[in-house]
Design an enzyme around this catalytic site. Structure first.
Site, short mmCIF file in Angstrom:
data_model
loop_
_atom_site.label_atom_id
_atom_site.label_comp_id
_atom_site.label_asym_id
_atom_site.label_seq_id
_atom_site.Cartn_x
_atom_site.Cartn_y
_atom_site.Cartn_z
N HIS A 148 -7.38 0.53 -0.85
CA HIS A 148 -7.83 -0.93 -0.56
C HIS A 148 -6.96 -1.16 0.90
CE1 HIS A 148 -10.06 -2.39 -3.71
NE2 HIS A 148 -9.08 -1.85 -4.69
N ASP A 149 -5.44 -1.01 0.33
CA ASP A 149 -4.44 -1.61 1.50
C ASP A 149 -4.43 -1.07 2.77
OD1 ASP A 149 -4.27 -3.53 -0.50
OD2 ASP A 149 -2.36 -3.08 -0.83
#
Ligand SMILES: [Ca+2]
Length: 311
Positions: A241-242
């Protein structure tokens, strides 16, 4: 000129990959890593940030701890995904570098306001508590930022912590609501994007093949970290995700989306923390977010692995 950024995070391995990619990128100047309670409680997110920086021999990057709890709610964490430490799967030494002195929301204000208007971008990888507190403390902050780029929310993917909500927004919906309404340019990278970007076996092996201590550690950390998601979704690999936030700054052409209005549900028990995305502009509300919905996953992993390999 390098783009100045502050990375606000709740380190699980995803967050660490994100700020290490930023540190490995000559296009970016990382002013600070700030931490908040989220995936695990604040003492652990603050420790994990320093573990990752020391692993990469980038311990000169200051880590400032921020909020230990959401603005008004009780903290919800995600040890069921990330393990007890938030960094399970590979034993890194206890960090020896102390936290930098200062409270993250105050430091965010000071760092942004000490630069020229439009110079600093906030990269938000966690519940938005620190950012909301900074915006509250300095009303001129939103107008002084270049942009807020955040990983959070979802549209057609539904939620990952409740049926309706993505974790970062769910943990502190009041903070997310304040950020959405702050007036700064916002780019949002939701689950709709990150669920296209999976840590497949081939991608993890490619990372490991870089042969560096950072690559070896994150091969194991990510492998452990994505087991929960692989079982939950039935996919090969879990979403990384990040690091999409940093990848967007380095290579925006890997993403596509559009300007829309996004609002955060703060009242309903059933849909708390849901990001309500007006994709079809059915309201008269002014678009406040560049909402990204697709990503070139191969291009993204090529970039992440190439940069990590350089550390
Ligand atoms: Ca995070």
């Amino acid at each position: 000129m390098r783009q100045a950024i502050i990375v606000d995070s709740d380190p699980s391995p995803d967050d660490a990959v994100a700020f290490l990619v930023a540190l490995a990128s000559p296009e970016l100047e990382v002013l600070a890593v700030t931490t908040v309670a989220g995936n695990v409680p604040l003492p652990l997110t603050s420790k994990n940030a320093r573990k990752a920086l020391e692993l990469a021999k980038r311990e000169e990057t200051p880590v400032y701890a921020g909020a230990a709890a959401p603005l008004v709610r009780k903290l919800v964490t995600a040890e069921h995904v990330h393990g007890r430490t938030g960094f399970d799967g590979f034993d890194l030494p206890e960090p020896v570098t102390p936290l930098a002195e200062g409270f993250a929301p105050d430091v965010i204000v000071d760092l942004v306001m000490s630069r020229g208007a439009g110079e600093v971008t906030l990269c938000c990888l966690a519940p938005l508590t620190n950012i909301a507190m900074a915006l509250e403390k300095e009303p001129k902050l939103a107008g002084h930022l270049k942009e807020i780029v955040l990983m959070g929310g979802a549209f057609s993917e539904g939620g990952n912590i409740t049926p309706a909500a993505e974790f970062n927004i769910f943990v502190d919906p009041e903070a997310a609501d304040r950020v959405m309404k702050c007036g700064a340019p916002i780019t949002m990278i939701p689950l709709d994007c990150t669920h296209q970007a999976l840590t497949t076996k081939a991608r993890l092996e490619k990372l490991r093949a870089a042969g560096t201590p950072v690559a070896e550690a994150f091969y194991h950390l990510l492998k452990f970290n994505k087991i929960f998601d692989e079982q939950k979704y039935g996919w090969e690999g879990g979403p990384l995700h990040d690091a999409t936030v940093i990848a967007y700054l380095l290579a925006p052409h890997l993403f596509s989306g559009r300007m829309v209005n996004v609002a955060v549900e703060c009242g309903s028990a059933l849909t708390l923390g849901m990001t309500v995305v007006d994709w079809w502009a059915v309201t008269q509300k002014t678009p406040n977010v560049q909402f990204l919905r697709s990503i070139d996953a191969d291009g993204y992993f090529d970039l992440v692995i190439e940069r990590l390999a350089g550390l």
